[in-house]
Design a protein around this motif. Structure first.
Motif, mmCIF file in Angstrom:
data_model
loop_
_atom_site.group_PDB
_atom_site.id
_atom_site.type_symbol
_atom_site.label_atom_id
_atom_site.label_comp_id
_atom_site.label_asym_id
_atom_site.label_seq_id
_atom_site.Cartn_x
_atom_site.Cartn_y
_atom_site.Cartn_z
ATOM 1 N N SER A 1 0.832 -1.211 0.000
ATOM 2 C CA SER A 1 0.000 0.000 0.000
ATOM 3 C C SER A 1 0.864 1.257 0.000
ATOM 4 C CB SER A 1 -0.920 0.001 1.213
ATOM 5 O OG SER A 1 -0.172 0.217 2.389
ATOM 6 N N LEU A 2 0.312 2.303 -0.561
ATOM 7 C CA LEU A 2 1.018 3.589 -0.578
ATOM 8 C C LEU A 2 1.305 4.053 0.848
ATOM 9 C CD1 LEU A 2 2.102 5.923 -2.296
ATOM 10 C CD2 LEU A 2 -0.198 6.912 -2.252
ATOM 11 N N VAL A 3 0.385 3.746 1.766
ATOM 12 C CA VAL A 3 0.589 4.085 3.181
ATOM 13 C C VAL A 3 1.858 3.407 3.712
ATOM 14 C CG1 VAL A 3 -0.339 3.800 5.505
ATOM 15 C CG2 VAL A 3 -1.862 4.404 3.622
ATOM 16 N N PHE A 4 2.023 2.126 3.348
ATOM 17 C CA PHE A 4 3.226 1.419 3.780
ATOM 18 C C PHE A 4 4.475 2.113 3.251
ATOM 19 C CE2 PHE A 4 6.684 -1.505 3.067
ATOM 20 C CZ PHE A 4 6.821 -2.082 4.324
ATOM 21 N N HIS A 5 4.438 2.493 1.972
ATOM 22 C CA HIS A 5 5.602 3.181 1.395
ATOM 23 C C HIS A 5 5.878 4.505 2.103
ATOM 24 C CE1 HIS A 5 6.431 0.486 -1.928
ATOM 25 N NE2 HIS A 5 5.132 0.381 -2.130
ATOM 26 N N THR A 6 4.824 5.134 2.589
ATOM 27 C CA THR A 6 4.969 6.420 3.261
ATOM 28 C C THR A 6 5.665 6.265 4.610
ATOM 29 O OG1 THR A 6 2.891 7.092 2.229
ATOM 30 C CG2 THR A 6 3.684 8.455 4.034
ATOM 31 N N ALA A 7 5.281 5.244 5.351
ATOM 32 C CA ALA A 7 5.772 5.097 6.724
ATOM 33 C C ALA A 7 7.066 4.296 6.817
ATOM 34 C CB ALA A 7 4.698 4.447 7.590
ATOM 35 N N ASN A 8 7.478 3.677 5.714
ATOM 36 C CA ASN A 8 8.625 2.772 5.808
ATOM 37 C C ASN A 8 9.775 3.087 4.859
ATOM 38 O OD1 ASN A 8 7.756 0.623 7.856
ATOM 39 N ND2 ASN A 8 5.971 0.866 6.534
#
Lengths: 380, 381
Positions: free
Chosen positions: A58-65
């Protein structure tokens, strides 16, 4: 040199609270290795906003990691576990957010890890602490916003409870986790010993409300009352709030209502000479302001208010803000290239060190992307 | 031993952003000396919320500034200034949140301070950074929230911009400052080198929205659209939201919609087998759920949902929460005492280290309460 260069962090944490702390440590110079289950990886890879995914996560995962490595290991497999233990022996920090008891079963609880590496700063996130009736309840952002009293503070008086539409509890908890970790690393410089750092979503979300909870504890436990319309703070008097104008909105912060009345030439405000009434008659005063401010455009009001030193502002959405020179000059965004060739366009770390912005050197990893390299590098 | 014992912090800041940072550092064990101007002191002393006065000053000030000492000094007066510079010489950290330009005029800018104390960690918070068209704008919480896009994430479609009803920008920028300062102190412990750490309120609240801004960058810059009802997140699908029940409210986070339909006996939800539709059709799904959940009590729904591992919770106010065993076991409230004996209750630091809570019994200082003792201990010695 970034301040945390040389610090090695193992991130067993998933979702948002723990990983958001790991992200700050990474941006400040630490090397962060995510320990992920082979195949699917951490659960946050599957949680998406607006169904947006890049390279399978997910784009969220890419954002936080971003700015992290990934090491794939099945902690229930004895061989994998042995290798992870060797990695633990060489690390400075580890974080996890398993429910209480899970790490004991795996055999990576604090006491065991201390035997492997007495200098380890071992940091955990729970929903509600490790004791009491909620210890095993799922710790999730919206639930904690709801249980902590926080959802009663935003929005207008007659509205249902209004949670904040971002992972507020997670993010606040992540900042506290990073505080505890960094303070413990500093202590370790003197004592040469590690520490156990524990934070919970509930405690962190209560701490976030510390000003108003302190007020509540000392005012005879009065319930917060939101303003009737345009509420921006249940505990602050008029004019504090948001008002509609002829073509948009304007926010007014705290300040003398009498001065505001003079600057606006709004004579009806002149009767409120007692500043206590700015709170006790808040709705009435805000009604007056509302019917007055609708008469001109936001820019017209700002041109009157700003030169007079009144604390006010326009209300922007993302498009208006991101197109604005004041946003561009911050250079708040960065673009990171994924292995798939896709690009992640995201924000950067908000902290500057010696006047330099901290950009990430790499995007979020694929599951196990660095396993082989890490095995060699750390001789696992 | 608290982790930051022996760390001395000189704090020139006021209001909430940077003072919330020094509160955290104080709770972690640092000694914080708050430098305040004569007569008024930190303006926050007079910033009343709900008109609540605690021992003559604002309850908010009392909450933010416990566990600190107060040193009265007029930085525009040469004698006072020299005294504060003496303190700075001995300090590990200096913190301020003056607007860009002011600190240079006062002679406490980083270049000047570095000459006096090369290993100092120098932390500052501005509203919007030190460059660009907004650099001189007042950095106030609601104004930064309003400019940052944040007010369009909360509440329902059609309602106006909805700010967070707390100083979220101040608190986050304070939290980021703490992170930067602690990282810089660690570097100082290893290398002896000092650093300057800068945080702005705008960058801090943009970082807070990193998920939705990144989404905005990737969805073609589509406007933020909040749900029509039962909103808790503009970018998440159903059931994510708050629902009215017969006797209160229920928060529902994740869950497969058809499964929820079966569990709750809400047949309409079985019409949405496709997970993508839980976002695209969220208004219709939420309406169906809301109508159904209104027919029974919060307790009834929790008794069905919790055993099925659905993420849900009762919406509580503080009265309700504080009566729960799950809250009591946390010992989250502590009593602190001021120099004049006045006692008040407040929350404690949320971080636990080595099994211990970081508590302190020290209340907030009276303006200039520690000036004389600090002069004797740190300036004349």
């Amino acid at each position: 040199m970034r301040p945390l260069e040389g610090v090695l962090v193992l991130e067993f944490a998933q979702f948002m609270a723990g990983p958001s702390a790991g992200l700050k440590l990474a941006d400040l110079g630490a090397r962060v290795i995510k320990i992920e289950r082979p195949g699917s990886g951490e659960a946050g890879r599957g949680i998406a906003l607006k169904n947006l995914f890049l390279d399978g996560s997910s784009l969220v995962f890419h954002t936080a990691n971003r700015n992290k490595d990934s090491y794939a290991a099945n902690l229930k497999d004895p061989e994998d576990l042995e290798r992870v233990k060797k990695l633990i022996a060489q690390a400075d920090v580890m974080t996890h957010n398993f429910r209480p008891g899970v790490m004991d079963k795996i055999g990576l609880d604090y006491n065991t890890v201390q035997e492997i590496n007495p200098k380890m700063v071992y940091a955990t996130v729970t929903g509600y602490g490790t004791e009491g009736p909620w210890a095993k309840k799922p710790g999730q952002d919206l639930l904690v916003q709801s249980m902590s009293g926080f959802a009663n503070l935003s929005g207008d008086r007659d509205e249902d409870p209004v949670p904040v539409g971002a992972a507020l509890s997670d993010i606040i908890t992540g900042t506290h986790l990073a505080h505890g970790i960094l303070a413990s690393l500093l202590k370790r410089e003197k004592t040469n010993k590690g520490s156990l750092v524990e934070v919970s979503l509930l405690e962190s979300t209560l701490d976030f409300q510390f000003e108003v909870i302190t007020t509540y504890l000392n005012d005879g436990n009065q319930k917060p009352v939101r303003a009737k319309q345009g509420n921006a703070h249940a505990y602050l008097g008029a004019p504090y709030g948001v008002y509609k104008t002829k073509d948009g909105y304007i926010s007014l912060a705290m300040g003398s209502l009498l001065t505001l009345g003079e600057v606006l030439k709004c004579d009806a405000l002149a009767v409120y000479t007692d500043s206590d009434s700015w709170f006790t008659k808040r709705d009435e005063i805000m009604d007056i302001l509302r019917s007055f401010l609708i008469e001109k455009t936001t820019d017209e009001w700002l041109a009157i208010l700003e030169p007079a030193g009144i604390w006010c502002s326009d209300v922007y959405d993302y498009k208006k803000l991101l197109d604005h020179e004041a946003y561009k000059v911050l250079q708040m965004d960065q673009r990171l290239q994924l292995l798939s060739g896709e690009e992640v366009h995201t924000t950067r770390c908000p902290i500057r060190v010696n006047d330099e912005r901290l950009f990430a050197s790499k995007p979020a990893p694929r599951v196990g992307q660095h396993t082989e390299d890490i095995i060699k590098e750390f001789n696992l | 031993m608290k982790p930051l014992e022996d760390i001395l912090i000189i704090d020139l800041s006021q209001f909430l952003s940077a003072p919330s940072a020094t509160l955290r550092l104080a709770d972690l064990g640092a000694r914080v000396i708050k430098v305040e101007r004569p007569e008024t002191g930190d303006i926050c002393r007079q910033l009343y919320v709900s008109n609540v006065i605690l021992n003559g000053e604002s309850s908010v000030f009392r909450a933010i500034n416990r566990n600190k000492e107060s040193f009265q000094a007029d930085l525009k007066n040469e004698i006072d200034k020299q005294r504060v510079l003496k303190l700075v010489e001995k300090a590990d950290v200096l913190i301020h949140n003056f607007r860009p330009g002011v600190i240079e005029r006062l002679g406490f800018d980083y270049d000047t301070i570095k000459k006096i104390n090369p290993s100092i960690v120098y932390g500052d918070i501005s509203g919007y950074g030190s460059e660009g068209p907004w650099k001189s704008k007042p950095g106030q919480d609601l104004l930064v929230q309003s400019l940052s896009g944040l007010t369009w994430l909360n509440g329902i479609d059609g309602s106006g911009p909805t700010p967070v009803g707390l100083a979220v920008v101040d608190i986050l920028s304070g939290a980021h400052l703490v992170q930067g300062i602690l990282a810089a102190l660690l570097k100082k412990a290893k290398t002896g080198e000092g650093s300057k750490v800068s945080v702005s309120m705008l960058e801090s609240i943009l970082d807070f929205q990193f998920e939705s801004i990144t989404t905005f960058y990737h969805d073609g810059g589509a406007p933020t659209v909040r749900p029509k009802s039962n909103s808790a997140h503009a970018y998440l699908g159903a059931p994510y939201g708050v629902y009215k029940t017969q006797n209160g409210y229920l928060a529902l986070a994740m869950g497969a919609i058809p499964f929820l339909g079966e569990l709750l006996g809400c047949n309409e939800l079985t019409n949405y087998p496709e997970p993508a539709s839980w976002f695209t059709e969220r208004d219709a799904i939420k309406k169906a759920l809301a109508d159904h959940l209104a027919t029974d009590t919060t307790e009834k729904w929790l008794s069905i949902l919790e055993p099925a591992d659905i993420w849900c919770a009762n919406i509580m106010d503080w009265d309700t929460l504080f009566a729960q065993d799950g809250f009591k076991v946390l010992d989250m409230i502590q009593k602190v005492t001021m120099g004049d004996g006045f006692e008040y209750e407040t929350t404690r630091c949320p971080i636990k280290i080595d099994g211990e809570y970081l508590t302190s019994t020290l209340g907030s200082p009276i303006l200039g309460e520690h000036t004389n003792s600090i002069v004797k201990e740190l300036i004349e010695s």
